[in-house]
Structure formats: structure tokens, C-alpha cells
Design a protein around this motif. Structure first.
Motif, PDB file in Angstrom:
ATOM      1  N   ASP A  20     -23.911  20.205 -30.091  1.00  0.00           N
ATOM      2  CA  ASP A  20     -24.589  20.103 -29.978  1.00  0.00           C
ATOM      3  C   ASP A  20     -25.578  20.900 -29.102  1.00  0.00           C
ATOM      4  OD1 ASP A  20     -27.856  19.889 -30.314  1.00  0.00           O
ATOM      5  OD2 ASP A  20     -27.690  17.388 -30.352  1.00  0.00           O
ATOM      6  N   PHE A  21     -26.311  21.842 -29.541  1.00  0.00           N
ATOM      7  CA  PHE A  21     -26.800  22.810 -28.141  1.00  0.00           C
ATOM      8  C   PHE A  21     -27.592  22.017 -27.747  1.00  0.00           C
ATOM      9  CE2 PHE A  21     -25.880  26.048 -32.064  1.00  0.00           C
ATOM     10  CZ  PHE A  21     -24.692  26.574 -31.600  1.00  0.00           C
ATOM     11  N   ARG A  22     -28.128  21.236 -27.600  1.00  0.00           N
ATOM     12  CA  ARG A  22     -29.082  20.104 -26.419  1.00  0.00           C
ATOM     13  C   ARG A  22     -28.053  19.250 -25.362  1.00  0.00           C
ATOM     14  NH1 ARG A  22     -34.025  17.322 -28.182  1.00  0.00           N
ATOM     15  NH2 ARG A  22     -34.126  17.338 -25.574  1.00  0.00           N
ATOM     16  N   CYS A  23     -26.907  19.711 -25.798  1.00  0.00           N
ATOM     17  CA  CYS A  23     -25.878  18.285 -25.524  1.00  0.00           C
ATOM     18  C   CYS A  23     -25.403  18.715 -24.629  1.00  0.00           C
ATOM     19  CB  CYS A  23     -24.464  18.187 -26.376  1.00  0.00           C
ATOM     20  SG  CYS A  23     -22.622  17.663 -25.890  1.00  0.00           S
ATOM     21  N   PRO A  24     -25.677  18.664 -22.969  1.00  0.00           N
ATOM     22  CA  PRO A  24     -25.071  18.952 -21.906  1.00  0.00           C
ATOM     23  C   PRO A  24     -22.941  19.278 -21.871  1.00  0.00           C
ATOM     24  CG  PRO A  24     -25.651  17.186 -21.304  1.00  0.00           C
ATOM     25  CD  PRO A  24     -26.552  17.162 -22.718  1.00  0.00           C
ATOM     26  N   LEU A  45     -28.559  15.652 -32.837  1.00  0.00           N
ATOM     27  CA  LEU A  45     -27.985  14.012 -31.583  1.00  0.00           C
ATOM     28  C   LEU A  45     -29.377  14.132 -30.851  1.00  0.00           C
ATOM     29  CD1 LEU A  45     -26.309  11.216 -31.976  1.00  0.00           C
ATOM     30  CD2 LEU A  45     -24.697  12.858 -29.797  1.00  0.00           C
ATOM     31  N   ILE A  46     -29.071  15.610 -29.741  1.00  0.00           N
ATOM     32  CA  ILE A  46     -30.148  15.216 -29.191  1.00  0.00           C
ATOM     33  C   ILE A  46     -31.051  14.610 -29.153  1.00  0.00           C
ATOM     34  CG2 ILE A  46     -31.103  16.040 -27.045  1.00  0.00           C
ATOM     35  CD1 ILE A  46     -28.163  14.706 -26.746  1.00  0.00           C
ATOM     36  N   ASP A  47     -31.567  15.526 -30.536  1.00  0.00           N
ATOM     37  CA  ASP A  47     -33.421  15.391 -30.969  1.00  0.00           C
ATOM     38  C   ASP A  47     -33.601  13.866 -31.674  1.00  0.00           C
ATOM     39  OD1 ASP A  47     -33.832  18.253 -30.700  1.00  0.00           O
ATOM     40  OD2 ASP A  47     -33.374  18.366 -32.907  1.00  0.00           O
ATOM     41  N   GLY A  90     -35.547  20.950 -30.788  1.00  0.00           N
ATOM     42  CA  GLY A  90     -34.277  21.943 -30.152  1.00  0.00           C
ATOM     43  C   GLY A  90     -32.961  21.936 -30.059  1.00  0.00           C
ATOM     44  N   SER A  91     -32.204  20.429 -30.826  1.00  0.00           N
ATOM     45  CA  SER A  91     -31.472  20.995 -31.156  1.00  0.00           C
ATOM     46  C   SER A  91     -31.221  21.688 -32.842  1.00  0.00           C
ATOM     47  CB  SER A  91     -30.888  19.731 -31.626  1.00  0.00           C
ATOM     48  OG  SER A  91     -30.562  18.842 -30.635  1.00  0.00           O
ATOM     49  N   LEU A  92     -32.059  21.145 -33.071  1.00  0.00           N
ATOM     50  CA  LEU A  92     -32.681  21.895 -34.886  1.00  0.00           C
ATOM     51  C   LEU A  92     -32.408  23.323 -34.513  1.00  0.00           C
ATOM     52  CD1 LEU A  92     -32.469  22.046 -37.706  1.00  0.00           C
ATOM     53  CD2 LEU A  92     -34.931  21.295 -37.615  1.00  0.00           C
ATOM     54  N   ARG A  93     -33.581  23.544 -33.974  1.00  0.00           N
ATOM     55  CA  ARG A  93     -34.383  25.326 -34.121  1.00  0.00           C
ATOM     56  C   ARG A  93     -32.817  26.019 -33.610  1.00  0.00           C
ATOM     57  NH1 ARG A  93     -36.503  24.655 -36.410  1.00  0.00           N
ATOM     58  NH2 ARG A  93     -36.029  25.562 -37.353  1.00  0.00           N
ATOM     59  N   ALA A  94     -32.158  25.481 -32.513  1.00  0.00           N
ATOM     60  CA  ALA A  94     -30.950  26.433 -32.026  1.00  0.00           C
ATOM     61  C   ALA A  94     -30.267  26.279 -33.085  1.00  0.00           C
ATOM     62  CB  ALA A  94     -30.837  25.520 -30.160  1.00  0.00           C
ATOM     63  N   ALA A  95     -29.916  25.215 -33.882  1.00  0.00           N
ATOM     64  CA  ALA A  95     -28.677  25.463 -34.599  1.00  0.00           C
ATOM     65  C   ALA A  95     -28.802  26.227 -36.091  1.00  0.00           C
ATOM     66  CB  ALA A  95     -28.046  24.095 -35.678  1.00  0.00           C
ATOM     67  N   ASN A  96     -30.266  26.407 -36.008  1.00  0.00           N
ATOM     68  CA  ASN A  96     -30.741  27.026 -36.755  1.00  0.00           C
ATOM     69  C   ASN A  96     -30.548  28.618 -36.565  1.00  0.00           C
ATOM     70  OD1 ASN A  96     -32.274  27.987 -39.690  1.00  0.00           O
ATOM     71  ND2 ASN A  96     -33.650  28.641 -37.525  1.00  0.00           N
ATOM     72  N   GLN A 112     -28.089  26.954 -21.540  1.00  0.00           N
ATOM     73  CA  GLN A 112     -28.958  25.937 -21.862  1.00  0.00           C
ATOM     74  C   GLN A 112     -28.941  24.964 -20.990  1.00  0.00           C
ATOM     75  OE1 GLN A 112     -26.203  21.957 -21.667  1.00  0.00           O
ATOM     76  NE2 GLN A 112     -26.619  21.905 -23.876  1.00  0.00           N
ATOM     77  N   PRO A 113     -30.802  24.760 -20.956  1.00  0.00           N
ATOM     78  CA  PRO A 113     -32.164  24.113 -19.790  1.00  0.00           C
ATOM     79  C   PRO A 113     -31.338  22.324 -20.242  1.00  0.00           C
ATOM     80  CG  PRO A 113     -32.599  23.918 -22.809  1.00  0.00           C
ATOM     81  CD  PRO A 113     -31.779  25.063 -22.276  1.00  0.00           C
ATOM     82  N   GLN A 114     -32.198  21.996 -19.372  1.00  0.00           N
ATOM     83  CA  GLN A 114     -31.728  20.494 -18.784  1.00  0.00           C
ATOM     84  C   GLN A 114     -32.221  19.572 -19.996  1.00  0.00           C
ATOM     85  OE1 GLN A 114     -30.925  19.061 -15.973  1.00  0.00           O
ATOM     86  NE2 GLN A 114     -30.561  21.048 -15.439  1.00  0.00           N
ATOM     87  N   GLU A 115     -31.117  18.291 -20.314  1.00  0.00           N
ATOM     88  CA  GLU A 115     -30.905  17.611 -21.910  1.00  0.00           C
ATOM     89  C   GLU A 115     -32.608  17.226 -21.921  1.00  0.00           C
ATOM     90  OE1 GLU A 115     -29.027  13.525 -23.697  1.00  0.00           O
ATOM     91  OE2 GLU A 115     -28.318  14.406 -21.476  1.00  0.00           O
ATOM     92  N   THR A 116     -33.453  17.230 -20.966  1.00  0.00           N
ATOM     93  CA  THR A 116     -34.600  17.082 -21.237  1.00  0.00           C
ATOM     94  C   THR A 116     -35.376  17.227 -21.529  1.00  0.00           C
ATOM     95  OG1 THR A 116     -34.800  16.517 -19.074  1.00  0.00           O
ATOM     96  CG2 THR A 116     -34.578  14.339 -20.274  1.00  0.00           C
ATOM     97  N   ASP A 117     -35.446  18.997 -21.205  1.00  0.00           N
ATOM     98  CA  ASP A 117     -36.527  19.861 -21.326  1.00  0.00           C
ATOM     99  C   ASP A 117     -36.282  20.244 -22.578  1.00  0.00           C
ATOM    100  OD1 ASP A 117     -37.465  22.594 -21.283  1.00  0.00           O
ATOM    101  OD2 ASP A 117     -36.724  22.910 -19.738  1.00  0.00           O
ATOM    102  N   ASP A 118     -37.183  20.585 -23.904  1.00  0.00           N
ATOM    103  CA  ASP A 118     -36.517  20.459 -25.298  1.00  0.00           C
ATOM    104  C   ASP A 118     -37.284  22.263 -25.265  1.00  0.00           C
ATOM    105  OD1 ASP A 118     -36.392  20.556 -27.866  1.00  0.00           O
ATOM    106  OD2 ASP A 118     -38.169  19.494 -28.657  1.00  0.00           O
ATOM    107  N   ALA A 119     -36.697  22.619 -24.373  1.00  0.00           N
ATOM    108  CA  ALA A 119     -36.726  24.081 -24.589  1.00  0.00           C
ATOM    109  C   ALA A 119     -36.463  24.920 -25.677  1.00  0.00           C
ATOM    110  CB  ALA A 119     -36.340  25.375 -23.118  1.00  0.00           C
TER     111      ALA A 119
END
Length: 282
Positions: free
Chosen positions: A98-102, A133-135, A142-148, A170-177
Motif C-alpha cells: 500500500d503506497f500509504r503504508c510506512p 489498506l490504510i484508506d 491516498g492509497s487508492l489515488r496513488a495506486a491508480n 512517502q508522506p506521514q501515514e496520517t497525512d493523506d497527501a
């Protein structure tokens, strides 16, 4: 014995005692440092091989995704994946992430060069399964948008470089950049030749959202407890294989053992793989 000699002997004994106390203190400090280093090492390893617990019962933004439009060269059927490396390589490294997963970023940033080296040599082909997962755990998209966006990069033959760029930045996990398409397009500029009108349209239209949802559904219905989940020829190797902890040396050894007696792959690499000339942007 004279008073002077008695004082001298007492001073010598005191100095000796003080020296012994100092040595004991140094030894105690040394032991504390050793234990502290071991604890830090364990914590560091836990960070590298940490698994983010899956919230399989929750909903995330991928639940609202549209039709399934697979990116170029996608494989996997009911377990969609983006392949990289020589397609006839004898070993397959399946990576669910997952692209948001640290923890995924720590895995990628630590093992990236080794995986690319194994891909380039024809020893391994990688299959990347993208999850959101993180979404689902923290909310956001952010996970979906980055994966797309990564799937859009695959269409352009730039998946590996863009995939690596997303993890490096990658931004901080809680930062949905990564929920901001503009941010994803901004990072595409780090990958030569990726920031094109076709890529921008693919990102902004969410062309592969449905395909990402299908991949995430496969993750949620699997036996995996979290991301990253990494398998070599179907056997879990993360955070360890059997009793052996994963490391650069062990990963190379496990691949060599799996490939014993087999010829390395020589077919043209899949689009966007390191062997095709992609390089991660920094």
C-alpha cells in the motif's frame, strides 16, 4: 610500621578500590550500551519488517471505484498484479503493498536495490499487488489515488521508476497527501518522460480505480494479516522464512536456492522494469 607507611598503604588500597569501582562502572555501562543497542536493533528491525494490521471489515474509498480497467501488461486474474522484470525468470516475488503504508516504504527503501538487481539478472520477476489498506484503517483516499497513478505509470512503461518515487517521497501515514492528484502529478515530474497529457488524464479520471479495487478485494479476502506481504514462489518470506529473518543476504540466498539448476530469464523485461531502462526519481 610507620604512620607514613600505613597512610601510603591505605592510599594505595583506596586507589586500587577506586580503580576497581571505575572498571565495574565501565563494564556496567558497556553492558547497558550492548543491551540498548540490541533493543534499538530489534525496534529498527520491527520497523523494517513491521506489518500494519489489516482492517478487513472496514470500507475504504476503493469501494466506490468504477469499472475494472487493467493497466498494460497486468497479470494475475482474480489476484491482479503489475509484473516487472524478465517474464521468463524462474522465480516470482509477489509483493502486496500500500503506497500509504510506512512499513511498505521501509521494506521497499531497504530491499529495492537488491530486488532490482535480481530482476535485472533474470533471477526473479516481481508481481506487485496494490492494496488500499490504510484508506480503510485511517480514512481518506491516498492509497487508492496513488495506486491508480502507479497503474497509469505502468501504461506509460514507467511503473518501476514511479513506484520507487512514491515510496521515496512517502508522506506521514496520517497525512493523506497522496489523495491529491496534483501531488501525484508533481512527483511524476521526477520520472523522465512520465508527466504527459495521457498520464495526467489517467490520474485525474481514476482510470484504473476499479482495477485497484479488485486487487484490494483480493487482499482483503486473502490470508494476509497486513502489508507488506511478500512471497517467493508462493512461500512467505517476510518478515522471515522459516526460522531465518529476512535480510539482503538471505533474500539472495533464498532466490539462489529456489533457482538451483534453472536458467535465468532472458526475455525482454516487462514495461517499466529496471531492465527496460527505468530509474527511480529522487
Amino acid at each position: 610500621m610507620s604512620e607514613k607507611n600505613r597512610d601510603g598503604n591505605r592510599s594505595a588500597r583506596e586507589r586500587l578500590q577506586q580503580q576497581r569501582e571505575r572498571e565495574k562502572a565501565r563494564e556496567k555501562q558497556r553492558r547497558v550500551l550492548i543491551v540498548s543497542a540490541a533493543v534499538v536493533g530489534v525496534l529498527g528491525l520491527a520497523a523494517v519488517v513491521g506489518v500494519i494490521a489489516a482492517n478487513t471489515g472496514g470500507k475504504d474509498s476503493s469501494d466506490k471505484a468504477g469499472p475494472v480497467v487493467a493497466p498494460a501488461g497486468a497479470v494475475g486474474g482474480d489476484k491482479p498484479a503489475i509484473p516487472q522484470g524478465k517474464p521468463d525468470a524462474p522465480a516470482t516475488l509477489a509483493v502486496w503493498e500500500d503506497f500509504r503504508c510506512p512499513a511498505c516504504a521501509q521494506f521497499e527503501n531497504f530491499f529495492r536495490d537488491t530486488i532490482h538487481e535480481l530482476e535485472a539478472s533474470g533471477a526473479v520477476k516481481a508481481e506487485y499487488h496494490l492494496a488500499t489498506l490504510i484508506d480503510g484503517n485511517l480514512g481518506g483516499s491516498g492509497s487508492l489515488r496513488a495506486a491508480n497513478a502507479a497503474a497509469c505509470a505502468q501504461d506509460a512503461g514507467k511503473f518501476t521508476a514511479y513506484h520507487d518515487t512514491l515510496y521515496v517521497n512517502q508522506p506521514q501515514e496520517t497525512d493523506d497527501a497522496y489523495a491529491d492528484n496534483a501531488k501525484l502529478i508533481e512527483l511524476a515530474a521526477k520520472v523522465p518522460g512520465l508527466d504527459t497529457p495521457a498520464f495526467r488524464s489517467c490520474v485525474e479520471d481514476g482510470t484504473h480505480d476499479g482495477w485497484v479495487k479488485k486487487s484490494n478485494d483480493a487482499f482483503r479476502s486473502s490470508e494476509f494479516s497486513g502489508t507488506p506481504s511478500v512471497l517467493l514462489n508462493g512461500e512467505s518470506i517476510f518478515p522471515k522464512k522459516g526460522d531465518e529473518q529476512i535480510s539482503v543476504e538471505n533474500l539472495k540466498k533464498w532466490v539462489a536456492e529456489a533457482n538451483q539448476g534453472k536458467k535465468p530469464g532472458t526475455a525482454s523485461p516487462a514495461a517499466g522494469s529496471p531492465g527496460a531502462g527505468a530509474a527511480a526519481g529522487r
